[in-house]
Design an enzyme around this catalytic site. Structure first.
Site, mmCIF file in Angstrom:
data_model
loop_
_atom_site.group_PDB
_atom_site.id
_atom_site.type_symbol
_atom_site.label_atom_id
_atom_site.label_comp_id
_atom_site.label_asym_id
_atom_site.label_seq_id
_atom_site.Cartn_x
_atom_site.Cartn_y
_atom_site.Cartn_z
ATOM 1 N N ASN A 51 35.982 25.972 35.204
ATOM 2 C CA ASN A 51 36.656 26.092 33.898
ATOM 3 C C ASN A 51 37.959 25.285 33.917
ATOM 4 O OD1 ASN A 51 37.565 26.792 31.385
ATOM 5 N ND2 ASN A 51 37.228 28.987 31.617
ATOM 6 N N GLU A 53 41.782 35.643 37.698
ATOM 7 C CA GLU A 53 40.718 34.873 38.326
ATOM 8 C C GLU A 53 40.092 33.977 37.256
ATOM 9 O OE1 GLU A 53 40.120 38.410 38.672
ATOM 10 O OE2 GLU A 53 40.760 38.702 40.746
ATOM 11 N N TYR A 72 46.389 27.346 32.261
ATOM 12 C CA TYR A 72 47.187 28.268 33.075
ATOM 13 C C TYR A 72 48.256 27.512 33.872
ATOM 14 C CZ TYR A 72 43.731 31.946 32.074
ATOM 15 O OH TYR A 72 42.932 32.869 31.452
ATOM 16 N N ILE A 74 41.263 35.534 27.846
ATOM 17 C CA ILE A 74 41.983 34.886 26.744
ATOM 18 C C ILE A 74 40.995 33.946 26.067
ATOM 19 C CG2 ILE A 74 42.912 33.043 28.233
ATOM 20 C CD1 ILE A 74 45.475 33.161 26.419
ATOM 21 N N ALA A 75 40.996 33.930 24.751
ATOM 22 C CA ALA A 75 40.089 33.020 24.043
ATOM 23 C C ALA A 75 40.665 32.689 22.676
ATOM 24 C CB ALA A 75 38.708 33.653 23.886
ATOM 25 N N VAL A 76 40.371 31.478 22.247
ATOM 26 C CA VAL A 76 40.852 30.965 20.966
ATOM 27 C C VAL A 76 39.646 30.434 20.190
ATOM 28 C CG1 VAL A 76 42.242 29.094 19.952
ATOM 29 C CG2 VAL A 76 43.161 30.443 21.851
HETATM 30 C C1 LIG Z 1 41.803 28.118 27.576
HETATM 31 C C2 LIG Z 1 42.100 28.337 26.094
HETATM 32 C C3 LIG Z 1 42.395 29.831 25.858
HETATM 33 C C4 LIG Z 1 43.323 27.486 25.695
HETATM 34 O O1 LIG Z 1 43.639 27.769 24.318
HETATM 35 P P1 LIG Z 1 44.451 26.741 23.363
HETATM 36 O O2 LIG Z 1 45.006 27.541 22.241
HETATM 37 O O3 LIG Z 1 43.582 25.602 23.031
HETATM 38 O O4 LIG Z 1 45.619 26.250 24.345
HETATM 39 P P2 LIG Z 1 47.020 25.615 23.884
HETATM 40 O O5 LIG Z 1 46.845 24.814 22.634
HETATM 41 O O6 LIG Z 1 48.069 26.676 23.872
HETATM 42 O O7 LIG Z 1 47.259 24.575 25.095
HETATM 43 C C5 LIG Z 1 48.392 24.617 25.955
HETATM 44 C C6 LIG Z 1 48.201 23.614 27.069
HETATM 45 O O8 LIG Z 1 47.048 23.953 27.878
HETATM 46 C C7 LIG Z 1 46.414 22.743 28.342
HETATM 47 N N1 LIG Z 1 45.084 22.610 27.739
HETATM 48 C C8 LIG Z 1 44.548 23.346 26.730
HETATM 49 N N2 LIG Z 1 43.298 22.907 26.458
HETATM 50 C C9 LIG Z 1 43.053 21.849 27.292
HETATM 51 C C10 LIG Z 1 41.955 20.984 27.485
HETATM 52 N N3 LIG Z 1 40.828 21.096 26.743
HETATM 53 N N4 LIG Z 1 42.045 20.021 28.438
HETATM 54 C C11 LIG Z 1 43.149 19.901 29.185
HETATM 55 N N5 LIG Z 1 44.250 20.698 29.057
HETATM 56 C C12 LIG Z 1 44.191 21.672 28.118
HETATM 57 C C13 LIG Z 1 47.307 21.605 27.882
HETATM 58 O O9 LIG Z 1 48.285 21.372 28.881
HETATM 59 C C14 LIG Z 1 47.935 22.194 26.616
HETATM 60 O O10 LIG Z 1 49.148 21.579 26.268
HETATM 61 P P3 LIG Z 1 49.124 20.232 25.341
HETATM 62 O O11 LIG Z 1 48.163 20.473 24.202
HETATM 63 O O12 LIG Z 1 50.564 20.093 24.912
HETATM 64 O O13 LIG Z 1 48.663 19.122 26.248
HETATM 65 C C15 LIG Z 1 40.890 27.885 25.199
HETATM 66 O O14 LIG Z 1 40.487 26.590 25.599
HETATM 67 C C16 LIG Z 1 39.674 28.808 25.197
HETATM 68 O O15 LIG Z 1 39.581 29.742 24.401
HETATM 69 N N6 LIG Z 1 38.701 28.537 26.105
HETATM 70 C C17 LIG Z 1 37.458 29.338 26.164
HETATM 71 C C18 LIG Z 1 37.682 30.724 26.764
HETATM 72 C C19 LIG Z 1 38.138 30.642 28.217
HETATM 73 O O16 LIG Z 1 37.628 29.867 29.012
HETATM 74 N N7 LIG Z 1 39.133 31.512 28.569
HETATM 75 C C20 LIG Z 1 39.721 31.532 29.915
HETATM 76 C C21 LIG Z 1 38.964 32.354 30.875
HETATM 77 S S1 LIG Z 1 38.994 34.077 30.506
#
Ligand SMILES: CC(C)(COP(=O)(O)OP(=O)(O)OC[C@H]1O[C@@H](n2cnc3c(N)ncnc32)[C@H](O)[C@@H]1OP(=O)(O)O)[C@@H](O)C(=O)NCCC(=O)NCCS
Length: 150
Positions: free
Chosen positions: A108, A103, A115, A69-71
């Site tokens: 991370n 996993e 998650y 998953i990535a944003v």
């Molecule tokens: C992990 C990832 C997909 C989250 O995407 P996102 O769209 O920013 O997540 P959301 O906005 O839906 O966040 C939902 C909740 O997750 C948690 N969260 C997300 N980013 C966070 C951060 N940097 N620090 C702490 N908690 C975090 C929080 O609880 C958040 O809720 P809140 O904003 O109300 O506090 C993004 O950070 C990403 O793309 N990371 C790089 C790729 C990666 O590592 N993927 C996973 C492994 S395959």
């Protein structure tokens, strides 16, 4: 991989522009290797025709795994990943899948936090699961029927 074929090329270049890698290869070549494999499902989030995030899962019988998953970096913490995972839950529940696992690298902390917020719990550990750099994996999972009623 289940996706509208006409949209595949624009999604692939969109994913490439997000700049993530998967297992040391570009996401584009990773996706190309999945294209003809029916186990994989891709969920995309688009805004004005531009890819903002994606989620890849694999489904085997009643069990599914989050592959990636990535944003986009400019769109973090705006609920994009939450929207993707909710869409995924709905899809899996319709297919009567009962468990979803993944996993994640122990380092991370952002993904682990995401998650956990989404309802996954830590269920195990895989020693030295990742290479380059070598690192342990945390296994996280959830029962989708519990998620429904919760
Ligand atoms: C992990 C990832 C997909 C989250 O995407 P996102 O769209 O920013 O997540 P959301 O906005 O839906 O966040 C939902 C909740 O997750 C948690 N969260 C997300 N980013 C966070 C951060 N940097 N620090 C702490 N908690 C975090 C929080 O609880 C958040 O809720 P809140 O904003 O109300 O506090 C993004 O950070 C990403 O793309 N990371 C790089 C790729 C990666 O590592 N993927 C996973 C492994 S395959």
């Amino acid at each position: 991989m289940i996706i509208d074929r006409s949209a595949l090329n624009s999604v692939k270049s969109g994913i490439e522009s997000l700049g993530f890698e998967h297992f040391g290869t570009s996401v584009r070549s990773f996706m190309e290797s999945l294209e003809n494999d029916g186990r994989y499902v891709l969920f995309c989030s688009m805004n004005d025709g531009v890819l903002t995030g994606y989620l890849i899962i694999s489904v085997v019988c009643d069990e599914a795994e989050v592959i990636q998953i990535a944003v986009g970096r400019d769109l973090l913490r705006k609920g994009v990943a939450t929207g993707l995972i909710k869409e995924c839950f709905e899809y899996l529940q319709k297919r009567s899948v009962i468990s979803l696992f993944l996993e994640v690298r122990v380092s991370n902390v952002t993904a682990i936090s995401f998650y956990e917020k989404t309802g996954f719990v830590v269920t195990g550990m895989r020693k030295n699961y990742y290479s380059d750099p070598v690192e342990d994996a945390i296994i996280m999972s959830m029962r989708l029927c519990c998620h429904c009623s919760g």
